[in-house]
Design an enzyme around this catalytic site. Structure first.
Site, PDB file in Angstrom:
ATOM      1  N   GLU B  41       0.796  -1.175   0.048  1.00 50.03           N
ATOM      2  CA  GLU B  41      -0.195   0.065   0.021  1.00 50.03           C
ATOM      3  C   GLU B  41       0.865   1.019  -0.053  1.00 50.03           C
ATOM      4  O   GLU B  41       1.893   1.295   0.684  1.00 50.03           O
ATOM      5  CB  GLU B  41      -0.898   0.003   1.299  1.00 50.03           C
ATOM      6  CG  GLU B  41      -1.850   1.231   1.562  1.00 50.03           C
ATOM      7  CD  GLU B  41      -2.605   1.065   2.774  1.00 50.03           C
ATOM      8  OE1 GLU B  41      -2.275   0.379   3.599  1.00 50.03           O
ATOM      9  OE2 GLU B  41      -3.512   1.890   2.775  1.00 50.03           O
ATOM     10  N   LYS B 113      -9.054   2.720  -2.085  1.00 50.61           N
ATOM     11  CA  LYS B 113      -9.356   1.866  -0.650  1.00 50.61           C
ATOM     12  C   LYS B 113     -10.708   2.588  -0.085  1.00 50.61           C
ATOM     13  O   LYS B 113     -11.056   3.539  -0.273  1.00 50.61           O
ATOM     14  CB  LYS B 113      -8.336   2.332   0.234  1.00 50.61           C
ATOM     15  CG  LYS B 113      -8.378   1.633   1.459  1.00 50.61           C
ATOM     16  CD  LYS B 113      -6.947   2.037   2.322  1.00 50.61           C
ATOM     17  CE  LYS B 113      -6.861   1.170   3.666  1.00 50.61           C
ATOM     18  NZ  LYS B 113      -5.798   1.283   4.074  1.00 50.61           N
ATOM     19  N   TYR B 119      -8.729   4.669  13.691  1.00 57.05           N
ATOM     20  CA  TYR B 119      -8.994   4.255  15.142  1.00 57.05           C
ATOM     21  C   TYR B 119      -7.514   3.983  15.484  1.00 57.05           C
ATOM     22  O   TYR B 119      -6.687   4.125  14.688  1.00 57.05           O
ATOM     23  CB  TYR B 119      -9.615   3.179  15.276  1.00 57.05           C
ATOM     24  CG  TYR B 119      -9.303   2.004  14.482  1.00 57.05           C
ATOM     25  CD1 TYR B 119     -10.221   1.566  13.199  1.00 57.05           C
ATOM     26  CD2 TYR B 119      -8.231   0.866  14.549  1.00 57.05           C
ATOM     27  CE1 TYR B 119      -9.675   0.455  12.396  1.00 57.05           C
ATOM     28  CE2 TYR B 119      -7.728   0.055  13.888  1.00 57.05           C
ATOM     29  CZ  TYR B 119      -8.550  -0.124  12.695  1.00 57.05           C
ATOM     30  OH  TYR B 119      -8.271  -1.299  11.700  1.00 57.05           O
ATOM     31  N   CYS B 149      -5.228  -2.998   1.774  1.00 55.23           N
ATOM     32  CA  CYS B 149      -5.153  -3.275   3.232  1.00 55.23           C
ATOM     33  C   CYS B 149      -6.309  -3.543   3.861  1.00 55.23           C
ATOM     34  O   CYS B 149      -6.956  -4.448   3.757  1.00 55.23           O
ATOM     35  CB  CYS B 149      -4.597  -2.139   3.872  1.00 55.23           C
ATOM     36  SG  CYS B 149      -3.557  -2.406   5.441  1.00 55.23           S
ATOM     37  N   GLY B 296      22.291   6.416  28.049  1.00 52.58           N
ATOM     38  CA  GLY B 296      22.847   6.673  29.490  1.00 52.58           C
ATOM     39  C   GLY B 296      22.769   4.947  29.977  1.00 52.58           C
ATOM     40  O   GLY B 296      21.714   4.397  29.378  1.00 52.58           O
ATOM     41  N   LEU B 297      23.648   4.571  30.589  1.00 57.42           N
ATOM     42  CA  LEU B 297      23.753   3.256  31.155  1.00 57.42           C
ATOM     43  C   LEU B 297      23.699   3.276  32.872  1.00 57.42           C
ATOM     44  O   LEU B 297      24.531   3.966  33.184  1.00 57.42           O
ATOM     45  CB  LEU B 297      24.909   2.487  30.728  1.00 57.42           C
ATOM     46  CG  LEU B 297      25.253   2.156  29.383  1.00 57.42           C
ATOM     47  CD1 LEU B 297      26.472   1.449  28.954  1.00 57.42           C
ATOM     48  CD2 LEU B 297      23.902   1.515  28.505  1.00 57.42           C
ATOM     49  N   SER B 298      22.561   2.767  33.144  1.00 54.54           N
ATOM     50  CA  SER B 298      22.214   2.954  34.597  1.00 54.54           C
ATOM     51  C   SER B 298      22.636   1.884  35.533  1.00 54.54           C
ATOM     52  O   SER B 298      22.605   1.930  36.693  1.00 54.54           O
ATOM     53  CB  SER B 298      20.777   3.260  34.935  1.00 54.54           C
ATOM     54  OG  SER B 298      20.098   2.134  34.494  1.00 54.54           O
ATOM     55  N   LYS B 519       3.219  13.850  31.248  1.00 49.30           N
ATOM     56  CA  LYS B 519       4.586  13.537  30.575  1.00 49.30           C
ATOM     57  C   LYS B 519       4.652  12.758  29.404  1.00 49.30           C
ATOM     58  O   LYS B 519       5.432  12.914  28.433  1.00 49.30           O
ATOM     59  CB  LYS B 519       5.045  12.408  31.826  1.00 49.30           C
ATOM     60  CG  LYS B 519       5.301  13.172  33.061  1.00 49.30           C
ATOM     61  CD  LYS B 519       6.230  11.846  33.749  1.00 49.30           C
ATOM     62  CE  LYS B 519       6.094  12.513  35.295  1.00 49.30           C
ATOM     63  NZ  LYS B 519       6.600  11.551  36.294  1.00 49.30           N
TER      64      LYS B 519
END
Lengths: 549, 549
Positions: B41, B113, B119, B149, B296-298, B519
């Site tokens: 598509e 189509k 949705y 599709c 970052g590696l924590s 957030k």
């Protein structure tokens, strides 16, 4: 017939609070002699409820509230409310956007919304099944056509292009014998929209020769601002009622007597933008549960306008301005910010960022050793300020306002997690040239709240010595014109150039617009005042590039 | 008839690049004897083009590219491509999602189509008018039904509930005499979806008794991942072809001879999630124009999995891991991170955050004087790390990956502008319990890439002494179960409690979910692997509260 237009400000999702508000307004209208009350679209849950509508328990709650509401309104005038209800059919979307008539202690669903806006900020096809119930009801012996918002926006004779729908529900109601039309709306404010709305409504009233009542929501819900300005026309086309702007109102009109109240307001873009931003800020902050806000004051015009809006919206005592000068900040910026704060009556704090900047540069030195200074060091400063402001926000429970304007957000002249940090972007949909004009309007109408120096100086981010915005951007008049043509008018690059803009400027602006998409994706909600704002109605791919053969 | 299923990975908007890709694939297929080629598509512009579709110049470009493509394919087999085209009618949406047949140097539009998904992450009603052209074409003497599709996803006999549409375009094509069905798809990957897809397709093949070819896009486009796995069924229901998983493929099948190639892959959730994340990360980074990433590696399992994905996707040499210990970091976390980096072969930098933290606390001290220590000081640390990582990103041109998982993002156990800072949220749709399982799967299948200590230790943010996630959250098995029931299954609070979860836990989790909306609104795009991800398909109001009477 005496009808009350209840122009209410709901909290999205707060069904208990909203139906309480409806009952109070109906009681007030009843005292004034109303025979029918009308609320805005989805008044039971507020507009737009967005993905709350995908929850069956939420629709249950809305639908159940009608019983309680009907009981509470038992001895009061019949009332039309907007409410989402289940679609009993198992094929198609599960919810209707409906209007219910509450009378004599019971309710009945009288209309489903037929035209479901699915463009710009609207996603109604995501939630609602297209209406099956044509809203013709008899109220006080009169055949009333009940429509919901968009239903009246596809009139064949008024619109030259009808780009969204093929149907015209209004024409259908007229065929069925409607003698008057009521429209429950939640139609967001944008600059210039009210003019179109009044022109279209008065055209339709003259065309069909019936009374027309349009009841609009007011209030700010996230990025969307609703201005109210509900309208009532008598059958002969007379405007007999116009609700308050940006305020709740109970507006009583008598359709036969042609009496009511027509509110006037300053229709200039500057006045409308100012009032919209004040309402949008007040509602966002309060509906999020905050009383206070904090913001950075740079000495520039953007933070000045944002501070002025916040002081007007929340009261000076609830605004904290933070000055965070760096070694590159001019004394003028500091003085201007303090002068602004004094004029607005807001509290300030001053924190030099040099100690943090030194610590970062020192710690990064081993990693950056031998690599040239670049925009990294500018962004570090902006992000130190973002971190300080968020610390103040966290510590004092004050929502952080960002201060960037639409022109900057368009071309990415802003630092993600730096000056873009915050819960609400107050002027994110105000182009820089309009920012200046609104400031001048504020000074003219409210006394000189914003120091003239702030409005008249050349814009600078002050992130390196002697920096000016015009070093890396076209002048704002030029930038805003190019952006408006590309974003609002959707002209092609070549069409814009052919209108006399320098190819170099146009190509640079469009390139900056494209590469800033990732920043906008993470931007705070911004109050929408134009027809094409960045935000929920701006849905661009990020990992893409456009090449056309 | 020999048909080639061209399972391609387009770049959204890059029409020139995409048609080049199509030509190359058709040439390859022609060499292998293909008599017909089929692409996914919207293969000309990539899926999803989102608001690029609102630009007339973009649609012009797509439509014009068909001429060039037809010319280039002149002496090659007929080819079906997906393309957006203008709707010539002035009423209704201005664009169709179409399929074009390119043959003998010219093109013709053969299908529009009909079912337009609106949705979850899909917004097709925003852009497209519902199809008017039923896609029946004669190819090699055979009546072929061409569908796009969603058109095949509303079969009356297969689905018990049909919640999106009333029509069934497939049934229409069968009525018209289609002898086989071709479907051009861009159907995003989610865990478990392929099972439904194969079950539904094989049901329809058995029901209608015709050959069925399903060609799916592959690749990552922003949050969406497309897995390929194209399918070909002979008329008797035999599966004669299945394309590669998470890779481009040119799959040749012979419908009468019932020959082809059926690829197998590990269908476990762990394997599928891993492969999807690797592809999604590689494509996002490269399609954004980056080669390198930084993270970052924590010492925790989330950053470990993210680093492993990045190393697999981009090569170890393109991944920079940054350790940023604080006074609250354990030695174990540092050792584990270094061990991880060694196993993955990635470069690390270590920067102590104490100097920056001291500078911030010192500068804020006069403002915070007399106010208790709280979450503010924890967030400061996270945001110092965010600033350091963004500085590395800016300086080295490496895209910053965020490392938060879905469970944390749900309940807001993450710091905005801190650990949430970054361009791509690799595991934002992976619940914590699945993070652990994918790590174990990686170790089992790739050798022990992730130190066992990292997988087995109790999760901690290490933002204050002896902190554990379980201090403020339910255990992750419990948390993930509650979240799944509320978010994916959309059960009401009471229904979840009635299934045996503690009321206190459920109420706390739902409250945290609600208050973290702000957030998530500003989160980086996150790779989607479940049916209900936070991101473009999660559209919740922020300034709201839900009260139901």
């Amino acid at each position: 017939m005496k009808v009350a237009l209840l122009q209410l400000n709901p909290v999205v999702g707060d069904v208990s609070g909203n139906i309480k508000k409806i009952v109070e307004a109906v009681k007030k209208a009843a005292k004034d002699g109303a025979q029918l009350c009308v609320t805005p679209e989805l008044s039971v849950c507020g507009y737009p409820p967005r993905d709350l509508l995908l929850r069956e328990d939420f629709i249950d709650g809305c639908q159940n509230s009608l019983k309680e509401l009907a009981a509470q309104l038992k001895d009061l005038p019949p009332t039309l409310v907007g409410v989402p209800i289940h679609n009993p059919d198992s094929v198609g979307k599960p919810v209707f956007n409906a209007a219910a008539l509450l009378a004599d202690g019971v309710y009945s669903i009288v209309a489903h919304k037929t035209l479901l806006p699915t463009y710009d900020v609207f996603d109604e096809n995501r939630y609602f099944e297209q209406g099956k119930l044509r809203g013709l009801v008899t109220i006080n012996g009169r055949k009333v056509g009940v429509t919901i918002c968009e239903d009246i926006w596809n009139d064949k004779s008024y619109w030259k292009k009808r780009r969204h729908y093929t149907q015209d529900p209004l024409a259908g109601l007229v065929e069925d014998g409607a003698e008057m039309i009521i429209n429950l709306s939640a139609s967001p404010f944008t600059l210039g929209k009210q003019f179109v709305r009044e022109e279209m409504l008065s055209f339709m009233v003259r065309h069909y020769e019936f009374p027309f009542l349009y009841v609009n929501q007011i209030g700010g819900n996230d990025d969307l601002i609703f201005a109210g300005k509900s309208l009532a026309y008598a059958a002969d086309g007379t405007l007999i009622g116009k609700g308050k702007s940006f305020e709740e109102d109970v507006l009583l009109v008598d359709i036969e007597e042609k009496t009511g109240r027509v509110e006037q307001d300053d229709a200039s873009d500057e006045a409308q933008a100012w009032n919209a931003l004040v309402l949008g800020t007040r509602d966002y902050v309060r509906k999020c549960g905050f009383k206070k806000v904090v913001l950075g004051l740079s000495g520039g015009v953007d933070s000045a306008l944002t501070a002025a809006v916040a002081a007007e919206a929340l009261g000076s005592e609830n605004v904290i301005g933070v000055l965070m000068p760096s070694p590159y900040s001019s004394q003028g910026s500091i003085d201007d910010s303090l002068d602004l704060a004094k004029r607005l009556g807001i509290h300030t704090e001053t924190i030099e960022i040099e100690p943090m900047l030194s610590a970062f540069l020192g710690s990064l030195n081993p990693v950056f050793d031998g690599v040239d200074t670049d925009v990294t060091e500018e962004n570090l400063q902006a992000r130190i300020r973002g971190n300080l402001l968020m610390a103040m926000s966290n510590k004092f429970g004050a929502l952080l306002l960002t201060t960037g304007n639409k022109s900057e957000l368009a071309v990415g002249y802003c630092t993600i997690y730096g000056d873009m940090a915050g819960g609400l972007a107050v002027i994110a949909d105000v182009p820089k040239t309009l920012v200046w004009n609104v400031c001048r309007w504020v000074n003219k109408n409210y006394g000189e709240k914003i120091p003239v120096e702030i409005i008249e100086k050349a814009p600078s981010a002050e992130l390196r010595p002697d920096q000016k915005d015009s070093d890396s951007l076209p002048e704002y008049e030029e930038l805003d014109a190019i952006l408006r043509k590309y974003i609002d008018e959707r002209l092609s690059k070549e069409a814009i150039i052919s209108q006399g803009h320098a190819r170099e400027d146009v190509e640079r602006v469009l390139w900056l617009l494209k590469i800033s998409e990732f920043k906008r994706r993470q931007a705070a909600p911004g109050l929408r005042i134009t027809d094409r704002a960045f935000g929920t109605g701006w849905r661009m791919p990020v990992a893409s590039r456009v090449t056309l053969p």
